[in-house]
Design a protein around this motif. Sequence first.
Motif, PDB file in Angstrom:
ATOM      1  N   THR A  92      -3.667 -22.552  -6.375  1.00 47.52           N
ATOM      2  CA  THR A  92      -4.554 -23.709  -6.513  1.00 47.52           C
ATOM      3  C   THR A  92      -3.753 -24.979  -6.753  1.00 47.52           C
ATOM      4  N   PHE A  93      -2.803 -24.925  -7.678  1.00 49.30           N
ATOM      5  CA  PHE A  93      -1.994 -26.111  -7.967  1.00 49.30           C
ATOM      6  C   PHE A  93      -1.036 -26.414  -6.819  1.00 49.30           C
ATOM      7  N   PHE A  94      -0.491 -25.379  -6.193  1.00 53.28           N
ATOM      8  CA  PHE A  94       0.440 -25.592  -5.081  1.00 53.28           C
ATOM      9  C   PHE A  94      -0.262 -26.314  -3.936  1.00 53.28           C
ATOM     10  N   ILE A  95      -1.447 -25.843  -3.561  1.00 54.93           N
ATOM     11  CA  ILE A  95      -2.192 -26.457  -2.458  1.00 54.93           C
ATOM     12  C   ILE A  95      -2.636 -27.863  -2.829  1.00 54.93           C
ATOM     13  N   THR A  96      -3.072 -28.050  -4.086  1.00 57.14           N
ATOM     14  CA  THR A  96      -3.476 -29.386  -4.542  1.00 57.14           C
ATOM     15  C   THR A  96      -2.310 -30.362  -4.452  1.00 57.14           C
ATOM     16  N   LYS A  97      -1.146 -29.934  -4.914  1.00 58.34           N
ATOM     17  CA  LYS A  97       0.047 -30.791  -4.850  1.00 58.34           C
ATOM     18  C   LYS A  97       0.441 -31.077  -3.409  1.00 58.34           C
ATOM     19  N   LEU A  98       0.287 -30.079  -2.559  1.00 55.32           N
ATOM     20  CA  LEU A  98       0.636 -30.273  -1.144  1.00 55.32           C
ATOM     21  C   LEU A  98      -0.205 -31.386  -0.527  1.00 55.32           C
ATOM     22  N   PHE A  99      -1.498 -31.391  -0.798  1.00 57.95           N
ATOM     23  CA  PHE A  99      -2.365 -32.452  -0.272  1.00 57.95           C
ATOM     24  C   PHE A  99      -1.952 -33.813  -0.835  1.00 57.95           C
ATOM     25  N   PHE A 100      -1.653 -33.863  -2.123  1.00 57.65           N
ATOM     26  CA  PHE A 100      -1.219 -35.117  -2.748  1.00 57.65           C
ATOM     27  C   PHE A 100       0.074 -35.614  -2.094  1.00 57.65           C
ATOM     28  N   VAL A 101       1.012 -34.685  -1.889  1.00 63.69           N
ATOM     29  CA  VAL A 101       2.310 -35.046  -1.310  1.00 63.69           C
ATOM     30  C   VAL A 101       2.148 -35.560   0.116  1.00 63.69           C
TER      31      VAL A 101
ATOM     32  N   THR B 123     -10.919 -28.769  -6.841  1.00 67.55           N
ATOM     33  CA  THR B 123     -12.241 -28.388  -7.339  1.00 67.55           C
ATOM     34  C   THR B 123     -12.832 -27.230  -6.545  1.00 67.55           C
ATOM     35  N   SER B 124     -12.550 -27.178  -5.247  1.00 65.42           N
ATOM     36  CA  SER B 124     -13.063 -26.085  -4.418  1.00 65.42           C
ATOM     37  C   SER B 124     -12.473 -24.748  -4.835  1.00 65.42           C
ATOM     38  N   LEU B 125     -11.178 -24.707  -5.055  1.00 66.91           N
ATOM     39  CA  LEU B 125     -10.520 -23.453  -5.421  1.00 66.91           C
ATOM     40  C   LEU B 125     -10.873 -23.024  -6.840  1.00 66.91           C
ATOM     41  N   ILE B 126     -11.035 -23.980  -7.746  1.00 66.46           N
ATOM     42  CA  ILE B 126     -11.481 -23.628  -9.095  1.00 66.46           C
ATOM     43  C   ILE B 126     -12.885 -23.030  -9.036  1.00 66.46           C
ATOM     44  N   TYR B 127     -13.752 -23.605  -8.199  1.00 66.85           N
ATOM     45  CA  TYR B 127     -15.091 -23.030  -8.021  1.00 66.85           C
ATOM     46  C   TYR B 127     -14.990 -21.617  -7.442  1.00 66.85           C
ATOM     47  N   ALA B 128     -14.117 -21.437  -6.459  1.00 61.33           N
ATOM     48  CA  ALA B 128     -13.949 -20.123  -5.838  1.00 61.33           C
ATOM     49  C   ALA B 128     -13.562 -19.067  -6.867  1.00 61.33           C
ATOM     50  N   MET B 129     -12.727 -19.455  -7.836  1.00 57.70           N
ATOM     51  CA  MET B 129     -12.226 -18.517  -8.841  1.00 57.70           C
ATOM     52  C   MET B 129     -13.228 -18.264  -9.957  1.00 57.70           C
ATOM     53  N   THR B 130     -14.042 -19.236 -10.292  1.00 58.92           N
ATOM     54  CA  THR B 130     -14.941 -19.091 -11.428  1.00 58.92           C
ATOM     55  C   THR B 130     -16.352 -18.668 -11.027  1.00 58.92           C
ATOM     56  N   LYS B 131     -16.809 -19.092  -9.856  1.00 58.34           N
ATOM     57  CA  LYS B 131     -18.179 -18.807  -9.423  1.00 58.34           C
ATOM     58  C   LYS B 131     -18.244 -18.090  -8.081  1.00 58.34           C
ATOM     59  N   GLY B 132     -17.441 -18.553  -7.123  1.00 61.55           N
ATOM     60  CA  GLY B 132     -17.593 -18.092  -5.746  1.00 61.55           C
ATOM     61  C   GLY B 132     -17.431 -16.607  -5.555  1.00 61.55           C
ATOM     62  N   LYS B 133     -16.533 -15.990  -6.301  1.00 63.68           N
ATOM     63  CA  LYS B 133     -16.242 -14.574  -6.084  1.00 63.68           C
ATOM     64  C   LYS B 133     -17.384 -13.666  -6.526  1.00 63.68           C
ATOM     65  N   TYR B 134     -18.345 -14.211  -7.278  1.00 63.42           N
ATOM     66  CA  TYR B 134     -19.514 -13.446  -7.693  1.00 63.42           C
ATOM     67  C   TYR B 134     -20.817 -14.052  -7.142  1.00 63.42           C
ATOM     68  N   SER B 135     -20.699 -14.907  -6.135  1.00 64.03           N
ATOM     69  CA  SER B 135     -21.883 -15.530  -5.520  1.00 64.03           C
ATOM     70  C   SER B 135     -22.388 -14.637  -4.389  1.00 64.03           C
ATOM     71  N   TYR B 136     -23.017 -13.544  -4.754  1.00 60.09           N
ATOM     72  CA  TYR B 136     -23.420 -12.535  -3.775  1.00 60.09           C
ATOM     73  C   TYR B 136     -24.506 -13.069  -2.842  1.00 60.09           C
ATOM     74  N   LYS B 137     -24.326 -12.774  -1.555  1.00 61.52           N
ATOM     75  CA  LYS B 137     -25.273 -13.205  -0.534  1.00 61.52           C
ATOM     76  C   LYS B 137     -25.824 -11.975   0.189  1.00 61.52           C
TER      77      LYS B 137
END
Length: 416
Positions: free
Chosen positions: A84-93, A141-155
């Motif tokens: 998450t931090f690596f990808i975030t930093k990559l976009f910033f860079v 924010t997308s990846l933090i959501y994926a880790m905290t909510k998305g992985k249990y957002s059953y469809k």
Amino acid sequence: MHNSGFFRVFLIISAISLLFDWYVFSGLKTLSADWPQLWRNLTLFGYLLVSVGIVALFLIGFGSFSTATGMRPFHEWVLSLFLTFFITKLFFVIILSLGDLGRFVIGLFNMASGNHSQPAFPGRRKFISEIAVLVASVPFTSLIYAMTKGKYSYKLHTKTIYFNDLPDAFDGFTITQLSDIHSGSFDNTGAMQRGIDLAKAQKSDLFVFTGDLVNNVATEIEPYIDRFKQIKAPYGQFSILGNHDYGDYIQWNSEQEKAANLDLLKQHHQDLGYRLLLDENVTIEKNGQKISLIGVQNWGRGFIQIGNLNKALQGVPKDAFKILLSHDPTHWEEQVRYHDTTVHLTLSGHTHGAQFGVEAAGIKWSPVKYRYLDWAGLVNEKNRYLYVNRGFGFLAFSGRLGIWPEVTVITLRKKA
């Protein structure tokens, strides 16, 4: 690859991440140049503390990683935070470097034109850093959501499939499918229970599970047996093995220990109330009419290939309506759809849809499409159908974004 090989790779990636930190820090200095000193220091050194701390945690966590047990939720969380931090930093860079490239081009132009009325290379403008922060906040924010909510957002995914030769008694017959539970990755039992409740609520005629009950070790499912065994169907619960179920991705003290683990896993399928199909078939009967349910062991391109379709079909009448459980969709691509015997419907999983992608507004994309021809949903070729479940659990990356965990309900219908 041995642990030392893994660790060398992690060191290289960590070094790149620290280089990103140096560059991001310079961008944050520009951004906060006119802030009060206290807030500026909190921002700059708070960033370094968190970002460098995550790199250190990443190295410590995987430096102690054991191939005898495989990844645990701790390792998955460490890896996920690092990514998450690596990808975030990559976009910033990327954004910041584009701004700096512009400064460099202007500087070269000033030098070439002999314009000495101002510094050759203009200073970095604050709004570039502001844009970099804004852009980088999206993946963060997308990846933090994926880790905290998305992985249990059953469809719930429902499909109705029509067949010419479906026995009349099975018109409207429903099947609930789960796949890729990966019980060794769960870190929130209450949230996971919501997926079980969703599957129970469908009240389907038949329940099937299409492989990867665990990540590596049979004991991973033990805390959840009483929960998954709640799923019942009047015509039974059936299952198969996936590539992770054989224990091939960790080190064992002996082949006997590995074999004992597989035996224990098979026992746990029975404890769950699942009839485990190992290259064999069963007959499902309703109102005097029958269909054949067939289950093979894992067969996948690039993975373990021990499933034997011909053996599994033994005793099945040629004209029977057939449903096959096969974990890896490449088995259907390479063998099932071309087989002399028509298999009407194959149910698979395995791909997880990469746990990342887009399925909205008519767009269906995931990076896994570059590895798998059929990676999610329903496929039809000459009335031989494949359905690929997106998976119930998660593995390695402790999250899901865009490709949500799935409960599938398939309804069989007779063509009028």
